[in-house]
Design a protein around this motif. Structure first.
Motif, short mmCIF file in Angstrom:
data_model
loop_
_atom_site.label_atom_id
_atom_site.label_comp_id
_atom_site.label_asym_id
_atom_site.label_seq_id
_atom_site.Cartn_x
_atom_site.Cartn_y
_atom_site.Cartn_z
N ARG A 197 1.72 11.27 5.57
CA ARG A 197 1.56 11.58 4.14
C ARG A 197 0.09 11.50 3.73
NH1 ARG A 197 4.33 8.15 -0.83
NH2 ARG A 197 4.30 9.85 -2.40
N LEU A 198 -0.58 10.45 4.19
CA LEU A 198 -1.99 10.27 3.87
C LEU A 198 -2.81 11.43 4.44
CD1 LEU A 198 -4.02 8.20 2.60
CD2 LEU A 198 -4.34 7.33 4.91
N ALA B 157 -0.60 10.01 -4.74
CA ALA B 157 0.11 11.28 -4.65
C ALA B 157 0.52 11.79 -6.03
CB ALA B 157 1.32 11.14 -3.74
N SER B 158 0.99 10.89 -6.88
CA SER B 158 1.41 11.29 -8.23
C SER B 158 0.24 11.81 -9.05
CB SER B 158 2.06 10.11 -8.96
OG SER B 158 3.28 9.74 -8.34
N ASP B 159 -0.90 11.11 -8.99
CA ASP B 159 -2.07 11.54 -9.74
C ASP B 159 -2.56 12.90 -9.28
OD1 ASP B 159 -1.96 9.20 -11.15
OD2 ASP B 159 -3.67 8.25 -10.17
N LEU B 160 -2.61 13.10 -7.96
CA LEU B 160 -3.10 14.38 -7.43
C LEU B 160 -2.14 15.51 -7.71
CD1 LEU B 160 -4.53 13.19 -3.99
CD2 LEU B 160 -5.84 13.85 -6.02
N LYS C 98 4.22 15.91 -3.40
CA LYS C 98 3.94 14.49 -3.25
C LYS C 98 4.22 14.01 -1.82
CE LYS C 98 5.05 13.32 -8.06
NZ LYS C 98 5.90 12.46 -8.94
N PHE C 99 4.86 14.83 -1.01
CA PHE C 99 5.13 14.54 0.40
C PHE C 99 5.86 13.20 0.57
CE2 PHE C 99 1.06 16.92 0.18
CZ PHE C 99 1.51 18.13 0.68
N GLU C 100 6.81 12.96 -0.30
CA GLU C 100 7.48 11.65 -0.33
C GLU C 100 8.32 11.39 0.91
OE1 GLU C 100 8.41 10.76 -4.94
OE2 GLU C 100 8.96 12.79 -4.28
N SER C 101 8.75 12.43 1.62
CA SER C 101 9.60 12.24 2.79
C SER C 101 8.82 11.88 4.05
CB SER C 101 10.42 13.51 3.05
OG SER C 101 9.57 14.61 3.38
N TYR D 292 0.81 -1.22 0.00
CA TYR D 292 0.00 0.00 0.00
C TYR D 292 0.85 1.28 0.00
CZ TYR D 292 -4.71 -1.88 0.20
OH TYR D 292 -5.89 -2.49 -0.11
N HIS D 293 2.11 1.17 0.35
CA HIS D 293 2.99 2.34 0.17
C HIS D 293 3.05 2.70 -1.32
CE1 HIS D 293 4.33 1.89 4.35
NE2 HIS D 293 4.90 3.07 4.22
#
Length: 357
Positions: free
Chosen positions: A87-88, A66-69, A78-81, A58-59
């Motif tokens: 992040r959710l 995140a990519s789509d939004l 994308k708040f990848e960190s 699910y990660h």
């Protein structure tokens, strides 16, 4: 001590302090299920080999969301960190929406598109056919087990961090009172459907576990009302049972640890508490019935999970399972569009006298 938690202890004879979950002193698993309409089995799913791979999977789903939004200009980053939970929550806060469809392994009833997201990964599929889980299901419905497609994943972040809807309530809050029998069509009235509910995370009372009315399965199917207002503002929206139709004072919370599974009769009244903790509450609810019985949602694909009589009929390939849902999405994209209802998913008509608030 929380009063609801205390009632859970009293109603179920004792509480295991090591596990922080409801247990029964003397009854067997099947006796508990028949008497109360539900039973908790501890440690059924191994966290390391069953649950952790799902979380890892699910990660990747969250990456897709995140990519789509971000590409659509709906989030600033994308708040990848950030860790998964944070992040959710950040994505929910910036968009004001709960993007549950990305994570679910089912489809909506209306307005499905050919690109409507869903997730049917191999780690998820492996939970559906887990031997220990099916061993318990077999005790309740026999060895010819069909995976009923009424199934969902539910990720419930702490509601204090969530945006609110137009009613001022968090976009993901407490689950309304319902029976799982009430969400299928009349064709499944004689189906021996059971629900298996388990959390991928520890779910103490403050995290919003299930709350169940013991013994309510003996009262039969109750009326479910659409957009009912009589149960209070926190339960607005969705189809639910008016509280005056059952003894909600008898409801108890059922806290669990990851790996525990709650098994529910299709007519036991239940909902869930709000998540007032600091952590997400992340659960699966999967349903099973004997092979050959109507699922109550026949347009959606189920599969043979276990068959002693015909073991070669069992589905063991997650790619094949995914393919059945891809085909279903193509079909659904052509029906039930723009308020049309070629295939009904509900048994309830509006205007029932029980639904007068």
């Amino acid at each position: 001590m929380n009063s609801l938690y205390y009632r859970a202890i009293v109603a179920n004879n004792c509480l295991n302090p090591e596990r922080n979950t409801v247990v029964t002193a003397s009854k067997t698993f099947t006796e508990e299920f028949l008497e109360n309409g539900f039973a908790v089995a501890q440690g059924v799913l191994d966290p390391e080999t069953v649950l952790d791979p799902i979380i890892t999977e699910y990660h990747g789903v969250l990456d897709n969301l995140a990519s789509d939004l971000y590409q659509a200009g709906k989030i600033s980053s994308k708040f990848e960190s950030l860790p998964f939970d944070q992040r959710l929550i950040k994505i929910y806060q910036e968009t004001g929406q709960a993007h549950s469809q990305y994570f679910d392994f089912s489809l909506p009833f209306q307005d499905v598109r050919e690109d409507t997201p869903f997730w049917t990964g191999p780690a998820v599929f492996n939970a559906f056919i887990n031997d220990k889980l099916l061993d318990h299901v077999q005790q309740l419905i026999g060895s010819e087990i069909y995976s009923n497609p009424v199934q969902h994943v539910r990720i419930k972040p702490p509601e204090k961090y969530l945006p609110t809807n137009d009613l001022g309530q968090p976009v993901i809050g407490a689950t309304v009172w319902h029976q799982d029998h009430g969400v299928v069509t009349e064709e499944a009235d004689s189906t021996n459907m059971i629900t298996t509910w388990f959390s991928l995370t520890d779910t103490p009372v403050e995290a919003g576990p299930l709350r169940i009315v013991p013994g309510s399965h003996r009262d039969g199917l109750l009326t479910h009302c659409n957009d009912y207002e009589g149960n209070g503002p926190e339960f607005r929206g969705g189809r639910q049972i008016p509280q005056r139709l059952f003894d909600d004072d008898q409801a108890i919370p059922v806290p669990t640890r990851r790996g525990d599974v709650v098994f529910l009769h299709k007519q036991v009244v239940h909902g869930s508490l709000p998540n007032v903790s600091e952590n997400i509450r992340w659960s699966f609810d999967l349903r099973y019935n004997p092979i050959g019985q109507n699922t109550g949602r026949e347009v959606f694909p189920g599969f043979v999970a276990r068959s002693h009589a015909n073991p070669e009929s069992e589905l063991t390939d997650p790619a094949e399972w995914q393919h059945t849902w891809l085909n279903c999405r193509k079909r659904m994209a052509k029906i039930n569009q723009a308020n049309m209802d070629e295939i009904p998913f509900s048994r309830w008509e509006d205007g029932h006298p029980d639904c007068e608030a």
